[in-house]
Structures are given as C-alpha cells and as structure tokens.
Write a protein that holds these residues in place. Structure first.
Motif, PDB file in Angstrom:
ATOM      1  N   VAL A  12     -17.939 -18.198  -4.544  1.00 39.04           N
ATOM      2  CA  VAL A  12     -17.145 -19.333  -4.083  1.00 39.04           C
ATOM      3  C   VAL A  12     -15.743 -19.148  -4.665  1.00 39.04           C
ATOM      4  N   ASP A  13     -14.758 -18.879  -3.799  1.00 32.74           N
ATOM      5  CA  ASP A  13     -13.381 -18.631  -4.241  1.00 32.74           C
ATOM      6  C   ASP A  13     -12.554 -19.904  -4.315  1.00 32.74           C
ATOM      7  N   ALA A  14     -12.744 -20.808  -3.363  1.00 33.83           N
ATOM      8  CA  ALA A  14     -11.971 -22.061  -3.332  1.00 33.83           C
ATOM      9  C   ALA A  14     -12.742 -23.099  -2.527  1.00 33.83           C
ATOM     10  N   LEU A  15     -12.532 -24.383  -2.898  1.00 31.20           N
ATOM     11  CA  LEU A  15     -13.180 -25.481  -2.194  1.00 31.20           C
ATOM     12  C   LEU A  15     -12.148 -26.509  -1.750  1.00 31.20           C
ATOM     13  N   MET A  16     -12.405 -27.080  -0.583  1.00 25.61           N
ATOM     14  CA  MET A  16     -11.565 -28.192  -0.131  1.00 25.61           C
ATOM     15  C   MET A  16     -11.784 -29.366  -1.059  1.00 25.61           C
ATOM     16  N   THR A  17     -10.699 -30.042  -1.397  1.00 22.23           N
ATOM     17  CA  THR A  17     -10.825 -31.215  -2.256  1.00 22.23           C
ATOM     18  C   THR A  17      -9.902 -32.302  -1.743  1.00 22.23           C
TER      19      THR A  17
END
Length: 170
Positions: A12-17
């Motif tokens: 997991v490199d990046a998540l929407m927040t």
C-alpha cells in the motif's frame, strides 16, 4: 475488495483521505491479486502498479499477475474498464470485460482472457462471501472498510474489504 494470492508481495503506497490524499495507490512486486473497485464520479481513484505497468481503475473487477522471472506483467478485467499502461513505451490500452494484456508480449495489445488465466482466477482469486457487483456499485455490506472475515481451511484465503492489510493472512 482486494484478494491477494499466496506468495504475493503487495504494498500500500498511498491512501485517499479526507485530509488530502486524492488516490489509493498500490504496488504488486510479484504474485497475483484481484480487486473490485467502486466507481466514484467517473474518476480513477485507484492505481495499481506492476513491475512494468500501471493500471488506472474506476468501477471495475480486475486483477494483475506479476512474475518478472517469467516475463509476466499481466492485467485482466472481469467487469468494467481499466487503462493499462506499459511503463517502458508509454502506450496505454483500454481493457474491458474479459480482456487481458501483458507488457512483456512482443506486441503490447489487448486480447481475450486465456483459459489458463481464467482457471487461476477461479481457483485462487474468487471471493467466498462478498459479491463483487454489490461492492462495485458502492452498495450494501462490503462496500466500506470493514472486514468480511471467513474462516477457511487449506490454501483458501479470507476476503478482505478496503485496504486493512492487518486482516490478511500472513
């Protein structure tokens, strides 16, 4: 929903927040996964990176298989649409239902999902409890970020919703 096969390296490199992240970004170093992604206002809020490829995704049931030693960096679509880009050439293909492409093929082009890939999907990457069509539409159970744990035996893996990797078997 993201289902990760055995012997897979998935990051997991990046998540929407709510505080600024605009895309969920994942990397598949080796192995296989299948994901069902809900459509959000026609935007590509999910990106899956392979060794030599990038998938932009919205409202899709898709998967990837990466094995550098065998020259495999394949994306497949069971339902929906993805933009599949070969990083080396910059060429992008639009893959739709029942299509696949491999960036290592002599000619980077879309074709029908092969029988051998279909068997791999059916045996190792099928969902046990969650219904992809429900998640894809963003409706009902399984469309949020809670687990849909299922106790299984043998080589079967749990279905996982969202990106809570703590819910996955090691």
């Amino acid at each position: 929903i993201i289902k990760i096969d055995e012997m897979t390296s998935f990051k997991v490199d990046a998540l929407m927040t709510d505080s600024g992240g605009d895309k969920n970004i994942f990397t598949l170093a080796t192995g296989k996964f299948r994901a069902v992604v809900a459509s959000v206002a026609g935007t590509e809020n999910y990106q899956f990176n392979g060794y030599s490829s990038v998938c932009g995704v919205r409202g899709t049931d898709l998967g990837m298989h990466v094995d550098k030693s065998s020259n495999i960096d394949t994306a497949f679509v069971l339902d929906g649409v993805i933009n599949y880009t070969n990083k080396a050439t910059g060429q992008t293909l639009e893959l739709t239902k029942d299509m696949m492409a491999n960036t290592f093929d002599p000619v980077f082009s879309a074709g029908a999902i092969s029988d051998s890939l279909r068997k791999q999907i059916d045996s190792g990457l099928s969902f046990k409890k969650l219904k992809p069509e429900t998640v894809k539409a963003g409706e009902g159970e399984g469309s949020g970020t809670t687990e849909d744990k299922e106790t299984t035996s043998g080589d079967e893996k749990d279905d996982v919703t969202g990106v809570d990797t703590t819910a996955m078997d090691p």
